[in-house]
Scaffold this motif. Sequence first.
Motif, PDB file in Angstrom:
ATOM      1  N   MET A   5      -2.321   0.092 -44.183  1.00 26.01           N
ATOM      2  CA  MET A   5      -2.095   1.538 -44.069  1.00 26.01           C
ATOM      3  C   MET A   5      -3.245   2.309 -44.689  1.00 26.01           C
ATOM      4  O   MET A   5      -3.682   1.973 -45.776  1.00 26.01           O
ATOM      5  CB  MET A   5      -0.824   1.878 -44.855  1.00 26.01           C
ATOM      6  CG  MET A   5       0.421   2.281 -44.086  1.00 26.01           C
ATOM      7  SD  MET A   5       0.348   2.622 -42.364  1.00 26.01           S
ATOM      8  CE  MET A   5      -0.451   4.180 -42.203  1.00 26.01           C
ATOM      9  N   ASN A  59      -5.058   5.164 -46.818  1.00 26.12           N
ATOM     10  CA  ASN A  59      -4.624   5.721 -48.099  1.00 26.12           C
ATOM     11  C   ASN A  59      -3.782   6.962 -47.897  1.00 26.12           C
ATOM     12  O   ASN A  59      -4.042   7.771 -47.017  1.00 26.12           O
ATOM     13  CB  ASN A  59      -5.842   6.139 -48.923  1.00 26.12           C
ATOM     14  CG  ASN A  59      -6.695   4.960 -49.252  1.00 26.12           C
ATOM     15  OD1 ASN A  59      -6.363   3.829 -48.880  1.00 26.12           O
ATOM     16  ND2 ASN A  59      -7.795   5.207 -49.920  1.00 26.12           N
ATOM     17  N   ILE A  60      -2.814   7.088 -48.738  1.00 29.46           N
ATOM     18  CA  ILE A  60      -2.048   8.324 -48.739  1.00 29.46           C
ATOM     19  C   ILE A  60      -2.910   9.395 -49.399  1.00 29.46           C
ATOM     20  O   ILE A  60      -3.602   9.125 -50.384  1.00 29.46           O
ATOM     21  CB  ILE A  60      -0.724   8.117 -49.495  1.00 29.46           C
ATOM     22  CG1 ILE A  60       0.166   7.221 -48.639  1.00 29.46           C
ATOM     23  CG2 ILE A  60      -0.049   9.434 -49.816  1.00 29.46           C
ATOM     24  CD1 ILE A  60       1.408   6.775 -49.301  1.00 29.46           C
ATOM     25  N   PRO A  61      -2.939  10.581 -48.856  1.00 34.61           N
ATOM     26  CA  PRO A  61      -3.815  11.603 -49.433  1.00 34.61           C
ATOM     27  C   PRO A  61      -3.592  11.734 -50.936  1.00 34.61           C
ATOM     28  O   PRO A  61      -2.456  11.717 -51.407  1.00 34.61           O
ATOM     29  CB  PRO A  61      -3.409  12.868 -48.704  1.00 34.61           C
ATOM     30  CG  PRO A  61      -2.808  12.406 -47.442  1.00 34.61           C
ATOM     31  CD  PRO A  61      -2.216  11.072 -47.706  1.00 34.61           C
ATOM     32  N   PRO A  89      -6.615  16.656 -47.696  1.00 34.46           N
ATOM     33  CA  PRO A  89      -6.819  15.272 -47.264  1.00 34.46           C
ATOM     34  C   PRO A  89      -7.974  14.673 -48.059  1.00 34.46           C
ATOM     35  O   PRO A  89      -8.728  15.401 -48.705  1.00 34.46           O
ATOM     36  CB  PRO A  89      -7.184  15.427 -45.794  1.00 34.46           C
ATOM     37  CG  PRO A  89      -7.713  16.800 -45.650  1.00 34.46           C
ATOM     38  CD  PRO A  89      -7.088  17.630 -46.727  1.00 34.46           C
ATOM     39  N   PRO A 100      -9.767  13.159 -40.248  1.00 35.70           N
ATOM     40  CA  PRO A 100      -9.562  14.241 -41.217  1.00 35.70           C
ATOM     41  C   PRO A 100     -10.404  14.066 -42.476  1.00 35.70           C
ATOM     42  O   PRO A 100     -10.889  15.054 -43.037  1.00 35.70           O
ATOM     43  CB  PRO A 100      -8.063  14.155 -41.535  1.00 35.70           C
ATOM     44  CG  PRO A 100      -7.455  13.477 -40.361  1.00 35.70           C
ATOM     45  CD  PRO A 100      -8.499  12.571 -39.806  1.00 35.70           C
ATOM     46  N   HIS A 116      -7.614   7.764 -41.502  1.00 37.59           N
ATOM     47  CA  HIS A 116      -7.042   7.964 -40.174  1.00 37.59           C
ATOM     48  C   HIS A 116      -8.108   8.317 -39.160  1.00 37.59           C
ATOM     49  O   HIS A 116      -8.990   9.138 -39.430  1.00 37.59           O
ATOM     50  CB  HIS A 116      -6.063   9.140 -40.201  1.00 37.59           C
ATOM     51  CG  HIS A 116      -4.761   8.812 -40.825  1.00 37.59           C
ATOM     52  ND1 HIS A 116      -3.946   7.820 -40.363  1.00 37.59           N
ATOM     53  CD2 HIS A 116      -4.116   9.370 -41.876  1.00 37.59           C
ATOM     54  CE1 HIS A 116      -2.850   7.782 -41.102  1.00 37.59           C
ATOM     55  NE2 HIS A 116      -2.929   8.711 -42.039  1.00 37.59           N
ATOM     56  N   PHE A 176      -7.780   9.946 -35.409  1.00 39.11           N
ATOM     57  CA  PHE A 176      -6.821  10.494 -34.461  1.00 39.11           C
ATOM     58  C   PHE A 176      -7.534  10.879 -33.166  1.00 39.11           C
ATOM     59  O   PHE A 176      -8.711  11.241 -33.190  1.00 39.11           O
ATOM     60  CB  PHE A 176      -6.174  11.775 -35.014  1.00 39.11           C
ATOM     61  CG  PHE A 176      -5.272  11.560 -36.185  1.00 39.11           C
ATOM     62  CD1 PHE A 176      -4.200  10.676 -36.121  1.00 39.11           C
ATOM     63  CD2 PHE A 176      -5.488  12.264 -37.369  1.00 39.11           C
ATOM     64  CE1 PHE A 176      -3.352  10.509 -37.207  1.00 39.11           C
ATOM     65  CE2 PHE A 176      -4.645  12.095 -38.458  1.00 39.11           C
ATOM     66  CZ  PHE A 176      -3.575  11.215 -38.388  1.00 39.11           C
ATOM     67  N   LYS A 200      -0.433   8.022 -29.704  1.00 45.02           N
ATOM     68  CA  LYS A 200      -0.658   6.616 -30.065  1.00 45.02           C
ATOM     69  C   LYS A 200      -2.138   6.265 -30.005  1.00 45.02           C
ATOM     70  O   LYS A 200      -2.511   5.131 -30.243  1.00 45.02           O
ATOM     71  CB  LYS A 200       0.129   5.713 -29.104  1.00 45.02           C
ATOM     72  CG  LYS A 200       1.624   5.845 -29.248  1.00 45.02           C
ATOM     73  CD  LYS A 200       2.103   5.042 -30.443  1.00 45.02           C
ATOM     74  CE  LYS A 200       3.403   5.555 -31.028  1.00 45.02           C
ATOM     75  NZ  LYS A 200       4.384   6.021 -30.062  1.00 45.02           N
ATOM     76  N   MET A 201      -2.956   7.239 -29.645  1.00 44.06           N
ATOM     77  CA  MET A 201      -4.384   6.961 -29.549  1.00 44.06           C
ATOM     78  C   MET A 201      -4.997   7.146 -30.931  1.00 44.06           C
ATOM     79  O   MET A 201      -5.858   7.977 -31.149  1.00 44.06           O
ATOM     80  CB  MET A 201      -5.024   7.895 -28.533  1.00 44.06           C
ATOM     81  CG  MET A 201      -6.406   7.451 -28.108  1.00 44.06           C
ATOM     82  SD  MET A 201      -6.913   8.388 -26.675  1.00 44.06           S
ATOM     83  CE  MET A 201      -8.688   8.129 -26.741  1.00 44.06           C
ATOM     84  N   VAL A 202      -4.465   6.378 -31.864  1.00 39.55           N
ATOM     85  CA  VAL A 202      -4.879   6.526 -33.249  1.00 39.55           C
ATOM     86  C   VAL A 202      -5.452   5.198 -33.719  1.00 39.55           C
ATOM     87  O   VAL A 202      -5.217   4.160 -33.130  1.00 39.55           O
ATOM     88  CB  VAL A 202      -3.693   6.926 -34.152  1.00 39.55           C
ATOM     89  CG1 VAL A 202      -3.191   8.297 -33.778  1.00 39.55           C
ATOM     90  CG2 VAL A 202      -2.588   5.917 -34.062  1.00 39.55           C
TER      91      VAL A 202
END
Lengths: 218, 108, 549, 327
Positions: free
Chosen positions: D1, D3-5, D11, D155, D182, D184, D195-197
């Motif tokens: 995953m 990182n969480i911001p 961000p 971001p 991320h 995106f 879903k295009m991530v």
Amino acid sequence: MSVETHGASDLAHHFDSYEQQKESATLGMWTFLVTEILFFGGLFAAYSLYRSLYPEAFRAASHTLDIRLGALNTAVLIGSSLTMALAVRGGQIGKPKVTFGMLLATLALGSTFLGVKAIEYADKFHHHHVPGALFHFEGPDAVHAQLFFSLYFGMTGLHALHMIIGVAILAGMLRPALRGAWTPRNHNFLEGMGLYWHFVDLVWIFLFPLLYLIGRHH
Amino acid sequence: MTHTQNSAAPAPHVMPVSTYLLVFLALMCGTALTVAAAYVDLGWANNAVALAIAIAKSTLVVLYFMHVKENTRLIPAVIFSGLFMLLILFVNLLADYGTRGWLGVEGR
Amino acid sequence: MTTSPNPAPSLEAPRTHYLNAAYGLRSWLFTRDHKRIALLYLVSVSVFFALGGLMAVLIRMELATPDGDLFQPDIYNRLFTMHGVLMIFFFLIPGIPAVLGNFLIPLMIGAKDLAFPRINLLSWYLYTAGGLFTLWALLHGGVDTGWTFYTPLSTNYVNTSVLTVGVGIFIAGFSSILTGLNFVITIHRMRAPGLTWFRLPLFVWGHYATSIIQILGTPVIAITILMIAAERTLHIGFFDPKLGGDPVLFQHLFWFYSHPAVYIMILPAMGVVSELVATFARKPIFGYRFVAFASIGIAVLGFLVWGHHMFVAGESIYAGVVFSVLSMLVAVPSAIKVFNWTATLYKGSISWDTPMLYALGFIGLFTIGGLTGVMLATLGIDAHVHDTYFIIAHFHYIMVGGAIMGYLGGLHFWWPKITGRLYPVFWSKLSALVIFIGFNVTFFPQFILGYLGMPRRYHSYPPEFQVLNVMSSAGATVLGLGYLMPLVYFVWSMRYGPRATANPWGATGLEWQTTSPPPVENFTVRPVVTAPPYTYASAPAGKEAADVG
Amino acid sequence: MPNIPSSPLLPEQASDVARSVDHLMLFALSGLVIFSALIAALVLVFMIRYRRTHEGQVGEDIYETNPKSHVLEIVWSVIPLGLLLILFGWGTRVFFEQNRPPAGAAQYWVTGRQWMWKIQHPNGRREINELHVPMGQAVQLRMISEDVIHDFFVPAFRVHVDVLPTRYTTYWFKANRTGEFHLFCGQYCGTEHSKMVGKVVVMEPRAYEAWLANEPAAGAVPAVASGEQLFVAKSCNTCHRPDSSARAPVLNGLFGTQVTLQDGTKVTANEDYVRESILNPGAKIVQGYQPVMPTFKGQVTEEELIQLVNYVKTLKAPDGGAAEARK
Ligand code: HEA
Ligand code: HEA
Ligand code: CUA
Ligand SMILES: [Cu+2]
């Protein structure tokens, strides 16, 4: 625009005077024509852009158009503008016969234009110059030549549509013209129709050189 | 904006037929001229000439056939507002397409 | 605006007025009375708002969880597309002009009707036909292109009812053009004696500016839709890269209309707010001419800035710079308006009636929405927040927080005039409060979400965004309840509300010089205007409390 | 995953550009807060202070009576205008920073399609929906779409750039910290848009080298023939051979030069030009040649085009001087 008639009087109930009614009609019609300018404007913008990006393709594609038919149609349309102006004049001076005759002439010339256009379109179909699956063009840049034909059909098609509408309205005006529906006091509808017809002529005045006369000297 | 006289009809300005015929002749000459000019190699000026003639022709139509010469000043204002917006459309499109690649970064 | 009544017209509630002059469906469907047409619009516009709102509710339900577990992505995409299409083209663009403008412009300028009553009715039929096309498409699955219809997605890659909706928008566009045309001619040609341009209420100025945009902008979207249709059905290429076209050109043509269109949505609301502020502060608008010209300024400048939607779309960087600075300029007339309204309050005699509460909501939320618009016009910021929830928040602040607040404020203000009835004060004030709170809870978190990078049009999203999304969904529930309240008490008041007098707010303006509801011909005596608008010092003061609950 | 911001309001900042954007944002935000608060405060104060106390009371028209009114109006037009122009200037500077890659940036290729990202490293290594890059190295992505418009959005780098089907666009960044961020798709592109991530993985340069050396499992990413192979397979070489009888221009040393076209205009031979020459050779015809080159539209994929363009780029003029080699 159409005249709001009320009862027997040809002054609509919400207007104070004929002058006010006439000015409203004229201004309304002109405003409508301005929307038409911008309506065609979108296509003109696309045309100018693509032509400046692909001048060679546009020139090659334009050369397949028949300049004689184009010029003929220009003359026909200008003639019809003249007769239309005279028809309106007939209304101004209260001569129903003149109006009728001139409207008929306009109708005939307008139909001639459409007939010539139909011949040209048929020719395009014949040569597979209609964009789409069957399109075929001999030349280095067929893709962008196709773009030219898209715009050709888009612009002349929209113009022709306006002509067809105009011809239909003219046909509907013949009987009222004979009956003397338009008087010096109130001929707003006739006047409005005249403006519409001249506008359609104006569009063609630009379409003709833009579509038919690209780089003919090569 | 007072509209008091209820019955008096505005006397329409009537142009003489000769005016219309003259305009018609001028328009026909204009058409012939455009066609002729298209066959002469003027370089970039070909487009300019064609457009100039078209503008001249349409001015005639607007002024005489469409009676703008005799109308209130409001009508030209309406027309020019439309043409002005069209101009904006063209100029701003040019601002984009005309400056593509100036930065030397693709896509910019 | 005082009248010098020749024989003083009676302002007793009349026996026959435009509502009871004739009965039966026919008398409505074939009416040419601008007041009745306005009510036709009111009903149809409300239907589309409710439908669009329903879709918003479904969107928010889906987004309450990150996984996208409620709908298939296909369905979700249709939801937001149809939400955008309905709300923009069938609710907000016709909203204020066709309902309030239609009803009030002839009254405000002392005319018997619009210049072209039949065309006015035609507008409504066109609008309805366009709406029916769109509903028909909705029943056949709707569209999933986003309300922006970007090519080549819309022409080559989706197989939903793009064409049907396109036709619907095309037809509705003509309705919009005709409405604008009618207004312009009416304002130019039908003003009462003595009503010079600078004596017009600012509401009329706002609508005049709006009409300019409708007339000059709408045709371009119409032709663009035709081009899309030709490309989709006949494969006549204009934008399709496979056929040599440039999809970015579509974006230019689309935004050439659709940016000015946002001012179609806000200028009438600004006009409403000008009326409200003047009436409830009982004094002339501070800098009337500035505010009037600001409307025209916004309308004209608004045509120059469309490229700010395309900063990262492959537009040349220099074009971006030009569009950015022009977008900054368009903020100046908006700022002028906000400051002038604020200054009007200074030394006013301010009452806290419901319409005024809505007007305050407008000023606050429009300021935030507008200032975030300015951030978006800043190239460096837009490159980051483009197509994120920051955009969603920006425009909902303006359109929901601004335009709808203005619309509701106007409805509350003129409701007594329109129906001749009063609505309950308590509930109406409560609705303003609930809507204000619900609105902020819904859309404020979206600014943060956007800056954090949550893209828009996402049916599922990374879990770290959930908290803010849940807040937003909760707020939407409150907001929806808030919108239900006026619906209920307005309908209630039509039957049970106490009767309103001709001028319940003690306002100036010709529309208050005739009875409530007005007679069919609007005025029994042709008004003559002798003073500028909002001259309260000499106006018959005194307001009857609109008090029931 | 990823990182969480680190902060709930910002961000992660993973590049210097991101920091510039945040500063700009902070400036704009403070303007927003100041002006909204000012207006809210004034409105509320006036509402309370000038509340209507008795019926029949009317407000005071301060505009006509006070000659300073106009001055006031000018002031509140000019001050916002000034601030706006500052914001504009600053924003434009940042935008150029966001869009102008520094010299010496490493060249990556990105192909977008419904609904995945295909990425190619400078050394030809390819991956899907993931982009591994070394920290501290300026990276330039040259992006193209195979179908509709997509948009590359990270971001943490604070930049969006659309990915078009018609021509190459450019995205660049220089990551200043390691981590996963991320990626995106930032432009609505149809059903599976959300879903295009994917993710951008920023690594220590060493780790990146190691990662590159580590061949991916066979079949993980569908293979594409190299540009050199394609040049033969599509029989480009039959015409464009340095020793050919000059039916077609020699491509050695072409890249980066000015090409004179038939109508005398000049264009720079960049990636877009080479791509167009292959897809639509008739659009720009080189002076002195016949338009005999067939179009390869529909016969090569965007990814193959990338290989071909890359290959044409590598064709160096035999003895340095590009111009002579081509004459
Ligand atoms: C009614 C609708 C409405 C209105 C009025 C506006 C008004 C403005 N909008 Fe907005 N906008 C939308 C609706 C609207 N917008 C929509 C629907 C979208 C998204 C479309 C889509 O992609 O789906 C959008 C998107 C959008 C973008 C594109 C973002 C992106 O996609 O990347 C931008 C960029 O510049 C922008 C800018 C602006 C600006 C500068 C204004 C200005 O007019 C605002 C002016 C107002 C003020 C500035 C406030 C008042 C001023 C003060 C209180 C004084 C103090 C002022 C200063 C110190 C400056 N808008
Ligand atoms: C005028 C325009 C308008 C209005 C009023 C709204 C109103 C709302 N919008 Fe809308 N929105 C848009 C215009 C508008 N929107 C546009 C243009 C888009 C972009 C679309 C696109 O990307 O293509 C968008 C996108 C959009 C999104 C983003 C979707 C995405 O990108 O994935 C979201 C998400 O929260 C949202 C939420 C809401 C909410 C909660 C409301 C609420 O304010 C709604 C509240 C209303 C109700 C809850 C209904 C009230 C109930 C009644 C009146 C009673 C009904 C009763 C009966 C039937 C009897 N909107
Ligand atoms: Cu690709 Cu969205
Ligand atoms: Cu905009």
